[in-house]
Write a protein that holds these residues in place. Structure first.
Motif, PDB file in Angstrom:
ATOM      1  N   MET A   1      43.210  38.197   2.378  1.00  0.00           N
ATOM      2  CA  MET A   1      41.854  37.532   3.026  1.00  0.00           C
ATOM      3  C   MET A   1      41.637  38.271   4.019  1.00  0.00           C
ATOM      4  N   LEU A   2      40.343  38.927   4.049  1.00  0.00           N
ATOM      5  CA  LEU A   2      39.993  39.707   5.319  1.00  0.00           C
ATOM      6  C   LEU A   2      39.738  38.940   6.544  1.00  0.00           C
ATOM      7  N   ILE A   3      39.884  39.369   7.628  1.00  0.00           N
ATOM      8  CA  ILE A   3      39.704  38.531   8.638  1.00  0.00           C
ATOM      9  C   ILE A   3      38.638  39.369   9.687  1.00  0.00           C
ATOM     10  N   LEU A   4      37.540  38.789   9.870  1.00  0.00           N
ATOM     11  CA  LEU A   4      36.391  39.384  10.592  1.00  0.00           C
ATOM     12  C   LEU A   4      36.366  38.777  12.056  1.00  0.00           C
ATOM     13  N   GLY A   5      36.456  39.445  12.881  1.00  0.00           N
ATOM     14  CA  GLY A   5      36.024  38.967  14.282  1.00  0.00           C
ATOM     15  C   GLY A   5      34.637  39.184  14.710  1.00  0.00           C
ATOM     16  N   LEU A   6      33.834  38.093  14.900  1.00  0.00           N
ATOM     17  CA  LEU A   6      32.677  38.071  15.310  1.00  0.00           C
ATOM     18  C   LEU A   6      32.262  37.988  16.931  1.00  0.00           C
ATOM     19  N   THR A   7      31.769  38.942  17.420  1.00  0.00           N
ATOM     20  CA  THR A   7      31.550  38.548  18.870  1.00  0.00           C
ATOM     21  C   THR A   7      30.105  39.443  19.342  1.00  0.00           C
ATOM     22  N   GLY A   8      29.737  39.154  20.549  1.00  0.00           N
ATOM     23  CA  GLY A   8      28.531  39.553  21.054  1.00  0.00           C
ATOM     24  C   GLY A   8      28.156  39.056  22.494  1.00  0.00           C
ATOM     25  N   SER A   9      27.506  39.705  23.242  1.00  0.00           N
ATOM     26  CA  SER A   9      27.193  38.916  24.595  1.00  0.00           C
ATOM     27  C   SER A   9      26.240  38.212  24.424  1.00  0.00           C
ATOM     28  N   ILE A  10      25.980  37.181  25.573  1.00  0.00           N
ATOM     29  CA  ILE A  10      25.140  36.169  25.532  1.00  0.00           C
ATOM     30  C   ILE A  10      23.861  36.572  25.129  1.00  0.00           C
ATOM     31  N   GLY A  11      23.014  35.893  24.200  1.00  0.00           N
ATOM     32  CA  GLY A  11      21.671  35.956  23.838  1.00  0.00           C
ATOM     33  C   GLY A  11      21.491  37.010  23.035  1.00  0.00           C
ATOM     34  N   MET A  12      22.644  37.410  22.176  1.00  0.00           N
ATOM     35  CA  MET A  12      22.338  38.482  21.213  1.00  0.00           C
ATOM     36  C   MET A  12      22.027  38.074  19.716  1.00  0.00           C
ATOM     37  N   GLY A  13      22.453  36.621  19.635  1.00  0.00           N
ATOM     38  CA  GLY A  13      22.012  36.017  18.480  1.00  0.00           C
ATOM     39  C   GLY A  13      23.446  35.873  17.596  1.00  0.00           C
ATOM     40  N   LYS A  14      24.522  35.637  18.288  1.00  0.00           N
ATOM     41  CA  LYS A  14      25.709  35.382  17.511  1.00  0.00           C
ATOM     42  C   LYS A  14      25.909  34.204  17.028  1.00  0.00           C
ATOM     43  N   SER A  15      25.452  33.195  17.687  1.00  0.00           N
ATOM     44  CA  SER A  15      25.513  31.742  16.851  1.00  0.00           C
ATOM     45  C   SER A  15      24.754  31.905  15.619  1.00  0.00           C
ATOM     46  N   THR A  16      23.500  32.684  15.514  1.00  0.00           N
ATOM     47  CA  THR A  16      22.709  32.624  14.642  1.00  0.00           C
ATOM     48  C   THR A  16      23.317  33.357  13.342  1.00  0.00           C
ATOM     49  N   THR A  17      23.772  34.461  13.938  1.00  0.00           N
ATOM     50  CA  THR A  17      24.367  35.585  12.785  1.00  0.00           C
ATOM     51  C   THR A  17      25.578  34.574  12.193  1.00  0.00           C
ATOM     52  N   SER A  18      26.590  33.834  12.949  1.00  0.00           N
ATOM     53  CA  SER A  18      27.714  33.155  12.400  1.00  0.00           C
ATOM     54  C   SER A  18      27.226  32.250  11.461  1.00  0.00           C
ATOM     55  N   ALA A  19      26.121  31.394  11.659  1.00  0.00           N
ATOM     56  CA  ALA A  19      25.470  30.499  10.361  1.00  0.00           C
ATOM     57  C   ALA A  19      24.960  31.352   9.318  1.00  0.00           C
ATOM     58  N   MET A  20      24.630  32.508   9.518  1.00  0.00           N
ATOM     59  CA  MET A  20      24.203  33.617   8.437  1.00  0.00           C
ATOM     60  C   MET A  20      25.855  33.723   7.647  1.00  0.00           C
ATOM     61  N   PHE A  21      26.553  33.912   7.943  1.00  0.00           N
ATOM     62  CA  PHE A  21      27.958  34.053   7.336  1.00  0.00           C
ATOM     63  C   PHE A  21      28.312  32.982   6.718  1.00  0.00           C
ATOM     64  N   GLN A  22      27.939  31.697   7.447  1.00  0.00           N
ATOM     65  CA  GLN A  22      28.388  30.246   6.822  1.00  0.00           C
ATOM     66  C   GLN A  22      27.425  30.245   5.609  1.00  0.00           C
ATOM     67  N   ALA A  23      26.237  30.693   5.765  1.00  0.00           N
ATOM     68  CA  ALA A  23      25.268  30.078   4.614  1.00  0.00           C
ATOM     69  C   ALA A  23      25.529  31.123   3.313  1.00  0.00           C
ATOM     70  N   GLU A  24      26.230  32.202   3.522  1.00  0.00           N
ATOM     71  CA  GLU A  24      26.640  33.057   2.399  1.00  0.00           C
ATOM     72  C   GLU A  24      28.043  32.473   1.893  1.00  0.00           C
ATOM     73  N   GLY A  25      28.632  31.476   2.207  1.00  0.00           N
ATOM     74  CA  GLY A  25      29.708  30.765   1.689  1.00  0.00           C
ATOM     75  C   GLY A  25      31.120  31.325   2.451  1.00  0.00           C
ATOM     76  N   VAL A  26      30.709  31.996   3.515  1.00  0.00           N
ATOM     77  CA  VAL A  26      32.150  32.424   4.159  1.00  0.00           C
ATOM     78  C   VAL A  26      32.556  31.509   5.408  1.00  0.00           C
ATOM     79  N   PRO A  27      33.841  30.931   5.282  1.00  0.00           N
ATOM     80  CA  PRO A  27      34.367  30.130   6.511  1.00  0.00           C
ATOM     81  C   PRO A  27      34.271  30.590   7.621  1.00  0.00           C
ATOM     82  N   VAL A  28      33.741  30.147   8.637  1.00  0.00           N
ATOM     83  CA  VAL A  28      33.599  30.622   9.998  1.00  0.00           C
ATOM     84  C   VAL A  28      34.417  29.881  10.944  1.00  0.00           C
ATOM     85  N   TYR A  29      35.176  30.341  11.617  1.00  0.00           N
ATOM     86  CA  TYR A  29      36.075  29.406  12.636  1.00  0.00           C
ATOM     87  C   TYR A  29      35.390  29.632  14.269  1.00  0.00           C
TER      88      TYR A  29
END
Length: 199
Positions: A1-29
């Motif tokens: 199982m590959l572990i991706l760390g998702l990060t980004g500064s404030i206002g960069m769209g990290k939460s939106t991108t996180s939701a996109m991974f979830q929409a593709e069926g990837v579990p997000v912590y």
């Protein structure tokens, strides 16, 4: 199982991108959501944090403003808080991994705002940084309620500069060109990771 760390500064769209991974069926912590749950009524951090910082609990939940007042600018108090909260988050994350593995996930995402600032990149296989041009970032952040230029600059000062994050990242998702463009980058990245792991 590959572990991706998702990060980004404030206002960069990290939460939106996180939701996109979830929409593709990837579990997000989501580490922020985990802390919110620990601080909420019945959460595992309520008792120990109240014992360490008397008066920060209201109606059975941690009052974040009171807790903030007790620790901001006090490195000793902050270290004491982290010593309580980090192990609880760690235990919560183990449960997430076990659940994802049981469901046969091949990739999981850990959404960690201060990934580089806390040395979290050592605990993931690859780092994805979410980025956008500085003028886009500023416009997004200043559009938030209660946000001022001073607050924005203070938050930026605590975060690793975007250019450095991008330089250290394995992959960069650019959210400055709209949602469809960002979504396509997420899909392309997942395809690339799955193809290279199958090779």
């Amino acid at each position: 199982m590959l572990i991706l760390g998702l990060t980004g500064s404030i206002g960069m769209g990290k939460s939106t991108t996180s939701a996109m991974f979830q929409a593709e069926g990837v579990p997000v912590y989501d580490s922020d959501a985990a802390v919110h749950a620990l601080y909420a009524f019945g959460g595992g951090a309520v008792g120990p944090v109240e014992a360490a910082f008397p008066g920060v609990v209201m109606n059975g939940a941690i009052d974040r403003a009171k807790l903030s007042a007790a620790v901001v600018g006090n490195s000793e108090a902050l270290a004491k808080l982290e010593a309580i909260v980090h192990p609880l988050v760690g235990a919560h994350r183990i449960g997430f991994f076990e659940d994802a593995e049981a469901k046969g996930a091949d990739i999981v995402v850990l959404d960690i705002p201060l990934l580089y600032e806390t040395g979290g990149e050592k605990k993931v296989d690859k780092v994805v940084v979410v980025s956008a041009p500085a003028d886009v970032q500023r416009a997004r952040v200043l559009a938030r309620p209660e946000m001022t230029s001073e607050k924005f600059e203070a938050i930026l000062a605590r975060q690793l500069p975007d250019a450095e994050k991008r330089a250290r990242a394995d992959f960069v998702i650019d959210t400055g060109q709209g949602l469809d463009h960002a979504r396509q980058q997420v899909r392309d990245l997942l395809t690339l990771l799955r193809t290279s792991s199958a090779a």
